[in-house]
Design a protein around this motif. Structure first.
Motif, mmCIF file in Angstrom:
data_model
loop_
_atom_site.group_PDB
_atom_site.id
_atom_site.type_symbol
_atom_site.label_atom_id
_atom_site.label_comp_id
_atom_site.label_asym_id
_atom_site.label_seq_id
_atom_site.Cartn_x
_atom_site.Cartn_y
_atom_site.Cartn_z
ATOM 1 N N SER A 251 -3.694 37.496 13.662
ATOM 2 C CA SER A 251 -2.507 36.668 13.476
ATOM 3 C C SER A 251 -2.800 35.587 12.443
ATOM 4 O O SER A 251 -3.936 35.118 12.316
ATOM 5 C CB SER A 251 -2.084 36.025 14.800
ATOM 6 N N SER A 514 5.704 36.866 15.304
ATOM 7 C CA SER A 514 6.160 38.251 15.404
ATOM 8 C C SER A 514 5.296 39.206 14.578
ATOM 9 O O SER A 514 5.362 40.423 14.760
ATOM 10 C CB SER A 514 7.615 38.348 14.938
ATOM 11 N N ASN A 515 4.469 38.690 13.655
ATOM 12 C CA ASN A 515 3.624 39.552 12.827
ATOM 13 C C ASN A 515 2.250 39.812 13.452
ATOM 14 O O ASN A 515 1.368 40.372 12.803
ATOM 15 C CB ASN A 515 3.439 38.925 11.442
ATOM 16 N N THR A 516 2.057 39.418 14.697
ATOM 17 C CA THR A 516 0.771 39.615 15.368
ATOM 18 C C THR A 516 0.502 41.107 15.588
ATOM 19 O O THR A 516 1.400 41.862 15.960
ATOM 20 C CB THR A 516 0.765 38.882 16.720
ATOM 21 N N ARG A 517 -0.733 41.536 15.339
ATOM 22 C CA ARG A 517 -1.106 42.931 15.533
ATOM 23 C C ARG A 517 -2.495 43.005 16.159
ATOM 24 O O ARG A 517 -3.175 41.979 16.329
ATOM 25 C CB ARG A 517 -1.081 43.689 14.200
#
Length: 773
Positions: A251, A514-517
C-alpha cells in the motif's frame, strides 16, 4: 337471614285503610286481616320475598337458596365440589372468565380457583423445525479516535459512553446513525474505540469528524478511524504454499497490517525425480518421507548407475580388520576362520568379508504408494546399508571446472579439512578433452593396497578437498560430494497441493486505501493472488444467527401428527394432568387444539431448587426409596417397579449434601424384581497428558467425545508445538464414563490423553423415584 322490611308494613296499614264502620263493628275481622299480613311478611313468605327482590339479585346479600340457583345457572360446568375459591367472588367475575375462554389467563384462573395450581404453558410449535427460519443479524460499528467533549480531549471510557443513545452525524458526509452501545478493546496493542450503530443513513468517510449533542453544553466529537483491512479474498491459490507463509500487504498509505496463510489444499505424491543420485545405493533400497503433513507415501530405488563411471560397482567389505583383531587369540572359538588357520594361512584368507555389489548412484525411483493429505512437498532420503554408511568410503567426485593442460594419469590427492579424519582415498585423471585444452573430463577412484577403493573413515559433514597433482595442468576444481550410502537428492512431484484456500488477518492496520494489494511471490510457486477490501467508515461484523431456528441438529424437532404440531399446547404444573384434564376440556379448552400435560416436580429440600420434568399425559407416581452406589453404578431398592432396560426414570436424590449424585432423567441399565440399576452422571474433572505430541498451533483444538455434553477445554504448547498443559473451561454434565480426548491439528504428531469425571463421594442415601403411570 333476619327480616329487613321497614316498619312500613302492610299489617300496620290495615286498620287505617278500612271503613269506619268496619273498625267499630268488626274488630275481630281487622285483627284477622292484620295477622294474615303479618304472616305473609315473615321470612320466606310472599310479601317478604317481594319486598327483597332487588336484594336477592345481589350475590353478596342474597339468600343461600338463591345463591345455589346462581351457581347452578352460571357455574353449570364448573365442578362446585372442587371449587377452592370464594364462590361469590367467582360469580362476580364469571362473565369476564367466559369472555376470555381459550386464553392462558382464563386457564390459569380456572385451575387456581379449582385446585390452587400454579401453571405454565408451553407450545411445541415453538420448537418445530422450519426451513429458512434462522434469524440472521449483522452488527455494524464505527471505529473512532480523538474523542473530544466540549472541544477538550477526553480519553476516559465514561466520556466515550456519552455517545450511547445519541444520534451521530458525519460532518463531511452528512451521514447519521443511532449509537446503541460503545466498546473499547485492544487489537495488536492498539486501543480501539468502537460505536455500535443502528438506523444508519448514508456512508461515513474515513477520517471525517462525527459529532453529537447530548445536551446544551456537551458537544461530543471524534474522528472516524478508517482504512483498516477488512477481508483478503483468494482469487488464485497457486501451489506449494504452506500454512504460516507470510502475506505481504502492499500500500502507498497504510501501515501495520499483518496476514498469513492459514489453510492450503492437500494431495499425494505423483512422481519422484532424481536431481542427484548420490553414491553407494542398491536396487530396492527404501525411501524415507519426512514432513509435508501427509502420510502413507512409500517408494524404493528402482535402478542405479552400476557401470563403474561414478564409483565401483562392487566392494569387498572386510568384517574384521587388523586393528580390531590385533589382540584376538587365534583359537578363540568365536572367530572360526582364525581358529581354523595354520602356519600356511594368510591373514587375508583368515578374516571374514562380504560383497557389496550392484551398487551405484540412484538412477530411477519406483513409487509403491502415493500417500495422502500432503500440504507441502516432503523431504525424501534413501535408506542405504547402515554398515556401508558407517565405513565412510568416498563414493563420488564432481568436476566443477576441468581446467587446462592436464594429462591422463595425473593424480588426485584428498586432504582432510579441520574435523575430518578419513584415510586411504586415492584417485587419478582417466581422460582429458583435447578439444577443450586438455580439460579434465573423467576421473576415477583407485585402490591403495590395504584400503577400500575410496578409503574409509570419512564423514559426510567433513568431506576432504581434492587436489589434482600435475606437472602441466592448472585451474581444475574437483569436489568430493558423497560417501557411499549418502547424498541422494530426490525431488517429489505432487498433485495440486499447497494451493491457498484461506488467509487470516492478525492485524488490520490503519490508513489503507482502495489500491491496497497483496504480494505472494516470495512463497510457494509465487503465482497466488487475491483481492483486499478495506473498511471505509462503517465496519460490518460477520453475520450471526440470533438463535437456532431453522438449524438441523439443533433443539428443533420435525413436525409430527400429535405433539410437535401447530395445534397442540402443554400445561406444566406440579400435579398430574389426570386431576384437571376433564375440567379444562369441559370448560376452557379451545376447539381444534390438542392438550398435553407436563409434570414438574420441585425438590423443596434441595438448596439448588432443581426441577425435573417429563411429558405426562396420564400422570406420575412419586415414591421415596433408598439407593446404594458402588463406583459409578447406582442400585435403587424398589420392589415391583415394572421398569425395563432402557426405560427412562426421573430421580431426585435427597441426601448427600453438595457432593450428592446429580438429579435428572436416567436410563435404566439393569433390572431385577427388587431393584433397578442406573449409571451415575457427572462432570469432567481432569485431563492428563500421556503423550504431548508435536507441531500443534493456534488453529489446533481439543475434541471431547462421550455421552455427556457441554464440556470444553483448551491447551497450551511450547516452542515445539508440544502440549504442556490442559485447561478445562466447562466441565459439562451427563457423563457416565470417562470421555475420550483427542487433539485436532493439521500436520501435527498426535498427542494422547486420559480423563476423569467427578464422581460424588456419597455411597448411599434416599431418592425420590418418579415413574410415569
Amino acid at each position: 337471614m333476619a327480616n329487613t322490611i321497614s316498619n312500613n308494613r302492610i299489617s300496620n296499614l290495615v286498620y287505617s285503610q278500612l271503613p269506619f264502620f268496619v273498625r267499630n263493628d268488626h274488630s275481630n275481622f281487622i285483627t284477622f286481616i292484620e295477622k294474615y299480613y303479618e304472616y305473609l311478611e315473615q321470612n320466606d313468605k310472599v310479601i317478604n320475598r317481594i319486598k327483597n327482590l332487588q336484594r336477592y339479585q345481589d350475590i353478596d346479600l342474597t339468600e343461600d337458596e338463591f345463591a345455589e340457583k346462581f351457581y347452578s345457572t352460571f357455574l353449570k360446568y364448573i365442578p362446585q365440589k372442587d371449587i377452592l375459591a370464594d364462590k361469590k367472588i367467582l360469580i362476580k367475575h364469571i362473565k369476564d372468565f367466559y369472555r376470555a375462554k381459550g386464553t392462558e389467563k382464563a386457564t390459569k384462573f380456572l385451575l387456581r380457583a379449582l385446585y390452587d395450581l400454579e401453571i405454565d404453558f408451553y407450545y411445541p410449535k415453538k420448537d418445530i423445525l422450519r426451513t429458512s427460519d434462522g434469524k440472521w443479524f449483522i452488527q455494524k460499528s464505527l471505529r473512532i479516535t480523538d474523542t473530544k467533549i466540549a472541544n477538550i480531549s477526553n480519553s476516559n471510557l465514561s466520556g466515550l459512553e456519552r455517545y450511547i443513545g445519541s444520534k451521530i452525524i458525519g460532518n463531511t458526509s452528512n451521514s447519521s446513525a443511532l449509537v446503541e452501545k460503545v466498546d473499547r478493546f485492544f487489537e495488536q496493542g492498539t486501543q480501539i474505540d468502537e460505536l455500535i450503530l443502528s438506523n444508519i443513513n448514508g456512508n461515513f468517510i474515513n477520517g471525517e469528524l462525527i459529532y453529537t449533542i447530548t445536551n446544551t453544553t456537551s458537544f461530543i466529537s471524534s474522528n472516524v478511524f478508517g482504512g483498516i483491512i477488512n477481508t483478503i479474498e483468494v482469487v488464485d491459490g497457486g501451489s506449494l504454499y504452506s500454512i504460516g507463509d507470510p502475506v505481504i500487504i502492499v500500500s502507498n498509505t497504510g501501515s501495520g497490517a499483518c496476514a498469513t496463510v492459514s489453510l492450503v489444499t492437500t494431495g499425494n505424491i505423483t512422481s519422484i525425480s532424481v536431481f542427484s543420485g548420490g553414491a553407494g545405493f542398491r536396487v530396492n533400497d527404501y525411501l524415507l518421507f519426512t514432513g509435508g503433513g501427509g502420510t502413507g507415501a512409500n517408494a524404493n530405488v528402482k535402478t542405479v548407475i552400476s557401470d563403474n563411471s561414478i564409483h565401483p560397482n562392487t566392494y569387498n567389505i572386510v568384517s574384521s580388520v587388523i586393528s580390531l583383531e590385533a589382540n584376538t587369540t587365534l583359537d578363540n572359538a568365536v572367530y572360526t576362520n582364525l581358529s581354523s588357520s595354520n602356519v600356511n594361512t594368510s591373514i587375508s584368507n583368515a578374516v571374514n568379508f562380504w560383497t557389496y555389489a550392484n551398487t551405484g548412484p540412484v538412477d530411477t525411483v519406483l513409487i509403491l504408494s502415493s500417500g495422502s493429505n500432503y500440504s507441502s512437498k516432503p523431504d525424501i532420503s534413501v535408506i542405504a546399508n547402515s554398515v556401508i554408511q558407517q565405513l565412510g568410503i568416498l563414493g563420488r567426485m564432481d568436476i566443477i571446472n576441468g581446467g587446462q593442460n592436464y594429462a591422463k594419469g595425473d593424480t588426485i590427492q584428498f586432504i582432510n579439512v579441520i574435523g575430518g579424519y578419513g584415510t586411504g582415498a586415492f584417485a587419478n585423471v582417466t581422460n582429458v578433452d583435447a578439444s577443450q585444452s586438455n580439460a579434465i573430463n573423467q576421473i576415477k577412484f583407485q585402490m591403495i593396497s590395504g584400503n577400500f577403493i575410496g578409503g574409509s573413515g570419512y564423514d559426510i559433514n567433513y568431506l576432504p578437498t581434492a587436489n589434482v597433482v600435475s606437472n602441466t595442468g592448472n585451474g581444475a576444481n574437483i569436489i568430493v560430494s558423497a560417501i557411499l550410502g549418502t547424498a541422494a537428492n530426490l525431488i517429489p512431484t505432487t498433485s495440486s497441493i499447497g494451493s491457498i484456500q484461506k488467509i487470516v488477518i492478525s492485524n488490520r492496520g490503519i490508513n489503507y486505501g482502495s489500491n491496497t494489494r497483496i504480494d505472494l511471490t516470495q512463497s510457494g510457486d509465487g503465482t497466488a493472488n487475491g483481492n483486499v477490501t478495506t473498511i471505509t467508515g462503517t465496519f460490518s461484523y460477520p453475520g450471526i444467527y440470533l438463535n437456532d431456528d431453522g438449524h438441523i441438529s439443533s433443539y428443533n424437532f420435525i413436525q409430527n401428527r400429535d405433539y410437535y404440531q401447530i395445534y397442540s399446547y402443554v400445561i406444566k404444573s406440579d400435579q398430574s394432568i389426570s386431576k384437571y384434564r376433564q375440567a379444562v376440556k369441559d370448560i376452557i379448552h379451545p376447539a381444534g387444539l390438542k392438550l398435553f400435560g407436563q409434570y414438574e416436580y420441585l425438590n423443596e429440600s434441595s438448596n439448588t431448587g432443581n426441577r425435573s420434568s417429563a411429558n405426562d399425559v396420564v400422570g406420575s407416581l412419586i415414591t421415596s426409596k433408598t439407593y446404594v452406589k458402588t463406583g459409578n453404578t447406582i442400585n435403587i431398592n424398589y420392589t415391583s417397579h415394572t421398569l425395563s432396560i432402557n426405560s427412562n426414570v426421573i430421580l431426585e436424590f435427597t441426601s448427600g449434601g453438595s457432593n450428592n449424585v446429580r438429579n435428572g432423567i436416567y436410563m435404566v441399565q439393569n433390572t431385577l424384581p427388587n431393584y433397578f440399576q442406573v449409571l451415575q452422571k457427572s462432570s469432567l474433572s481432569n485431563i492428563a497428558i500421556v503423550n504431548p505430541g508435536r507441531l500443534y498451533n493456534s488453529n489446533s483444538f481439543l475434541v471431547i467425545t462421550g455421552n455427556g455434553y457441554g464440556a470444553n477445554a483448551t491447551f497450551n504448547t511450547n516452542a515445539n508445538g508440544s502440549i504442556v498443559s490442559v485447561i478445562i473451561n466447562e466441565p459439562g454434565i451427563g457423563f457416565t464414563f470417562q470421555p475420550t480426548i483427542t487433539a485436532n491439528g493439521s500436520n501435527s504428531i498426535s498427542a494422547t490423553f486420559t480423563s476423569n469425571i467427578a464422581y460424588s463421594n456419597n455411597t448411599s442415601g434416599n431418592v425420590f423415584v418418579i415413574l410415569r403411570q
